[in-house]
Design an enzyme around this catalytic site. Structure first.
Site, PDB file in Angstrom:
ATOM      1  N   GLY A  54       0.844  -1.195   0.000  1.00  0.00           N
ATOM      2  CA  GLY A  54       0.000   0.000   0.000  1.00  0.00           C
ATOM      3  C   GLY A  54       0.874   1.237   0.000  1.00  0.00           C
ATOM      4  CB  CYS A  81       5.435  -4.050   0.212  1.00  0.00           C
ATOM      5  SG  CYS A  81       6.394  -2.570  -0.113  1.00  0.00           S
ATOM      6  CG  HIS A 171       5.753  -5.909  -4.355  1.00  0.00           C
ATOM      7  ND1 HIS A 171       4.464  -5.721  -3.915  1.00  0.00           N
ATOM      8  CD2 HIS A 171       6.435  -4.790  -4.006  1.00  0.00           C
ATOM      9  CE1 HIS A 171       4.367  -4.537  -3.348  1.00  0.00           C
ATOM     10  NE2 HIS A 171       5.550  -3.960  -3.387  1.00  0.00           N
ATOM     11  N   GLY A 226     -21.975 -12.315 -26.911  1.00  0.00           N
ATOM     12  CA  GLY A 226     -21.031 -13.026 -27.764  1.00  0.00           C
ATOM     13  C   GLY A 226     -19.617 -12.944 -27.211  1.00  0.00           C
ATOM     14  N   GLY A 227     -19.418 -12.123 -26.198  1.00  0.00           N
ATOM     15  CA  GLY A 227     -18.111 -12.052 -25.542  1.00  0.00           C
ATOM     16  C   GLY A 227     -17.891 -13.294 -24.690  1.00  0.00           C
ATOM     17  CG  ASP A 229     -16.600 -12.088 -19.131  1.00  0.00           C
ATOM     18  OD1 ASP A 229     -15.703 -12.942 -19.217  1.00  0.00           O
ATOM     19  OD2 ASP A 229     -16.391 -10.887 -18.904  1.00  0.00           O
TER      20      ASP A 229
END
Ligand code: XMP
Length: 512
Positions: A54, A81, A171, A226-227, A229
């Site tokens: 953060g 971090c 990280h 049609g995507g 998802d």
């Protein structure tokens, strides 16, 4: 019961990435605000907790903190971090600003590890980590020991193996940390004792059961774009409650070549009410003469709803509206706040303008790659599942300026050639997104013995993992050459092909 990791969000920029890295290792996780009450954390019942990074400094009065009871749950914690500094400070250590510039670290850093620490089990003693911190731990808390250091930072990792608390100053979730995946794996499997029970086959089974129970004998309506998802959602719902499902596929006439037929074919064999509404004429009519990108988006979004609404009324007596909301949408709307650059029209974002009993969002906990995986489990064709992102407003925002049937047709052909050649060159799965754009630039050319004054097509191909930033793909010259020759020869009205070498930022992926 499924094993779960809780990720507490302290506002770091890699938080979504942490969640994805955990899920990739077959462990389910959720990202929640750091203010999550202790009671809720208990109910969530995690096998481990991760504190994210953060932008704050833990020693300032307004620094975000979790409920201190989190340290008494007996659950392993990994602080990353800021999360590491928070762990140290909360348990009696001292964190200060690295006054001396040499103690601040940004970027790739050679780091030395103590391999007796569970996080680093079976890893090399030295490797590169990605650091990004201006504060550091001047004194570590009692009960902890040091387990890694770099030239500038003696406290790159702290651990208390008795309480199972670990803090890393770097990280592990970013790919620049060479063994980051392995470190997370060690935390999940060695420290938290995970077994890796998060698989799409299980998820599918559970979702089908849950949907059946929730929907009962109600009727479900899905807007299918049609995507990826909404297509995966259609397949999932068809598996769970197929006979009670109506899918409305609004073909706005702004799809790529053959796309409408491909979507229809993928659902042809399923026992469900699939309605393809050809609304291209009314979309084109509404878009006539409109050149301003946001206005195009607005019109398309609204028109989509009108068409869908009419169809919903025709079907009648619908109890549930299903939406293809996925986890990044949930995280973005619930946790962070980012500036709106373009108003994305998602078919999933339909308002509940018709009186539905409830909204179903069965994909709301999945990342995009998990949605694709689920699609494969459901037997959807790879051409649909691996489809690159395609904006809701479709080709309307890839025809610069006013949209006409002729321009759409030119663009469709040019785009199909580009896609075909990318696939032949084996680059269709390595480029993150690639497409053609019909610019509103016309220029002089010479074809045969005659002068032409035709349109320029721009090709765009980008590499990105999150679409927030992107770099252009270094496409081979001979591929670009083939595409250019074919487009100019095969697409009437185009006499010039350009390749876009701008990254995002400063440009965006789409042109409008
Ligand atoms: P930009 O152009 O903002 O695009 O860099 C980032 C990603 O978002 C997609 N995109 C959209 N998707 N509705 C969508 O569903 C939209 O209006 C829209 N505009 C851009 C774009 O294709 C890229 O993947």
């Amino acid at each position: 019961m499924m094993e779960k990791i809780l990720i507490l969000d302290f506002g770091g920029q890699y938080n979504q990435l942490i969640a994805r890295r955990v899920r990739e290792q077959q462990v389910y996780c959720e990202l929640h605000p750091h203010t999550m009450p202790l009671e809720e954390i208990r109910r969530f019942d995690p096998i481990g907790i991760i504190f994210t990074g953060g932008p704050h400094s833990v020693y300032l009065p307004d620094a975000p903190r979790p409920d201190p009871g989190v340290f008494g749950l007996g659950v392993p914690i990994l602080g990353i971090c800021y999360g590491c500094q928070l762990l140290a400070q909360s348990l009696g250590g001292l964190v200060t600003a690295a006054g001396d510039a040499s103690a601040r670290e940004y970027g790739k850093t050679e780091t030395f590890f103590d391999l007796t620490c569970a996080l680093f089990r079976d890893l090399p003693e030295t490797s590169v980590t990605w650091m990004s911190h201006g504060d550091y731990m001047a004194r570590i808390p009692e009960g902890f020991r040091l387990a890694a250091h770099s030239a500038a930072c003696p406290t790159a990792t702290i651990c208390d193996e008795e309480r199972h608390f670990y803090g890393v100053q770097f990280h592990p979730e970013v790919s620049h940390t060479t063994f980051g995946r392995e470190m997370l794996h060690n935390f999940l499997y060695t420290v938290c004792g995970a077994h890796g029970d998060w698989t799409m086959a299980d998820y599918l089974r559970r979702s089908v059961e849950e949907l059946r129970e929730r929907v009962g004998d109600g009727r479900v309506l899905l807007a299918l774009s049609g995507g990826v998802d909404s297509s995966v959602l259609a397949a999932l719902l068809s598996e769970a409650v197929g006979s009670q499902l109506s899918c409305v596929f609004v073909d706005h006439g702004l799809l790529r070549k053959n796309e409408g037929d491909e979507v229809a074919a993928a659902f042809a064999d399923r026992a469900l009410d699939f309605r393809r509404v050809d609304a291209s004429a009314r979309f084109l009519e509404r878009l006539r003469g409109v050149t301003e990108p946001e206005e195009k988006r607005h019109i398309i979004g609204e028109e989509f709803i009108r068409v869908f609404e009419a169809e919903a009324k025709a079907i009648g007596a619908v109890d549930y509206l299903a939406q293809g909301t996925i986890y990044p949408d949930v995280i973005e709307s619930g946790l962070g706040q980012s500036a709106i650059i373009k108003s994305h029209h998602n078919v999933g974002g339909l308002p509940d303008y018709v009186d539905f009993k409830e909204i179903l969002e069965p994909l709301r906990l999945l990342f995009k790659d998990e949605v694709r995986q689920l699609g494969r489990e459901l037997g959807l064709p790879e051409s649909l599942v691996a489809r690159q992102p395609f904006p809701g407003p479709g080709l309307a925002i890839r025809v610069i300026g006013d949209v006409t049937a002729e321009k759409l047709s030119m663009l469709r052909e040019a785009d199909a050639i580009f896609r075909e050649e990318m696939a032949k060159a084996g680059l269709d799965q390595t480029a993150s997104q690639y497409f053609a754009v019909l610019t509103n630039l016309r220029s002089v050319g010479v074809m045969g013995d005659g002068r032409s004054y035709d349109y320029a097509v721009a090709l765009r191909s980008v590499q990105t993992s999150d679409f927030m930033t992107a770099d252009f793909t270094r496409l081979p010259w001979d591929l670009l050459d083939r595409v250019s020759v074919r487009i100019v020869n095969e697409v009437k009205g185009v006499n010039r092909v350009l390749y876009d070498i701008t990254s995002k930022p400063p440009a965006t992926v789409e042109y409008e």
